[in-house]
Design a protein around this motif. Structure first.
Motif, mmCIF file in Angstrom:
data_model
loop_
_atom_site.group_PDB
_atom_site.id
_atom_site.type_symbol
_atom_site.label_atom_id
_atom_site.label_comp_id
_atom_site.label_asym_id
_atom_site.label_seq_id
_atom_site.Cartn_x
_atom_site.Cartn_y
_atom_site.Cartn_z
ATOM 1 N N ASN A 198 0.689 -1.291 -0.053
ATOM 2 C CA ASN A 198 -0.031 -0.050 -0.064
ATOM 3 C C ASN A 198 0.930 1.458 0.073
ATOM 4 N N HIS A 199 2.288 1.269 0.459
ATOM 5 C CA HIS A 199 2.948 2.397 0.347
ATOM 6 C C HIS A 199 4.417 1.873 0.349
ATOM 7 N N ASP B 34 6.903 10.040 -5.374
ATOM 8 C CA ASP B 34 6.000 11.081 -6.390
ATOM 9 C C ASP B 34 6.786 10.278 -7.787
ATOM 10 N N MET C 57 5.209 2.602 -11.176
ATOM 11 C CA MET C 57 4.435 2.962 -9.986
ATOM 12 C C MET C 57 2.902 3.524 -10.114
ATOM 13 N N THR D 54 1.023 0.422 -10.036
ATOM 14 C CA THR D 54 0.535 -0.101 -8.523
ATOM 15 C C THR D 54 -0.116 0.860 -7.648
ATOM 16 N N ARG D 55 -0.302 2.040 -8.321
ATOM 17 C CA ARG D 55 -1.431 2.779 -7.443
ATOM 18 C C ARG D 55 -2.952 2.617 -7.837
ATOM 19 N N ARG D 56 -3.190 1.966 -8.950
ATOM 20 C CA ARG D 56 -4.389 1.339 -9.406
ATOM 21 C C ARG D 56 -4.884 0.171 -8.846
#
Length: 221
Positions: free
Chosen positions: A116-117, A151, A157, A160-162
């Motif tokens: 998640n992060h 960022d 990246m 993975t944010r979806r």
């Protein structure tokens, strides 16, 4: 593992030679996953090595390399999508591979990865991450993308944010006594989240955890 590598898969269906791509953790290479490789081989799976010598390169470029490895494995298995297991940063790369290439990946099993992060870790790895940031930023492309920062704008990246593609199963195995990453970042909404005992590095070696990995792979087989 040395005494009885079959113990982790005893009572489970044989893997039947199905390929499993295994991805090592941050700073490590394929030899670090040997206990898991032994268990997979004993369970009837065909181990596909990542080809990673030291897992410190740009994630986007590593996933591109892993996609080529996965393409060969899928072709050799008559087009059946791949099972992927990754420990720590290897779990993040496995998730990234599945997110970017759902046509190649059926199930991802992540061990101790802050999905998640990506930067939800404690003090121990921070100096090395800082060094990597300096090294990566010598590359103009990586510097423009803001590589090794939250960022970063690379395709990896962004993927993975979806949410994970619905056709790819995601399993996240974590421990609240991790000590390296914040375990709360390992709990992914919509995924199969499984808590185990142990430490961050120990999870990939602990027979009880490897047994859970084998169970999750058997469910997909």
């Amino acid at each position: 593992f040395l005494r009885d590598p079959r113990a982790a898969s005893r009572g489970l269906p044989s893997g039947g030679g199905r390929p499993v791509l295994v991805i090592p953790g941050f700073g490590f290479g394929d030899p670090s996953t040997l206990p898991l490789q032994w268990a997979l081989h004993a369970g009837g799976y065909h181990v596909v090595k990542s080809g990673i010598i030291a897992n410190v390169r740009c994630s986007d470029r590593v996933v591109d390399d892993l996609a080529r490895v996965a393409q060969r494995a899928v072709a050799d298995d008559d087009g059946r999508r791949l099972l992927v297991v990754g420990h720590s940063r290897g779990g993040m790369l496995a998730r990234g591979l599945g997110a970017r290439h759902p046509e190649l990946v059926e199930r991802v099993v992540s061990i101790g990865a802050p999905l998640n992060h990506e930067f939800a870790f404690y003090e121990i790895p921070q100096p090395l991450v800082g060094v990597l940031k300096v090294v990566h930023h010598n590359d103009p492309v990586l510097r423009e993308r803001q590589c090794v920062t939250p960022d970063c704008t690379c395709p990896y990246m962004a993927a993975t944010r979806r949410p994970m593609p619905p056709e790819v199963d995601l399993v996240s195995i974590y421990t609240t006594s991790d000590g390296i990453v914040d375990w709360r970042a390992c709990v992914v909404p919509g995924a199969t989240n499984i808590e185990v005992s142990g430490s961050h590095l120990g999870m990939g070696l602990k027979p009880a955890t490897v047994r859970i990995v084998m169970e999750q792979l058997a469910d997909a087989s």
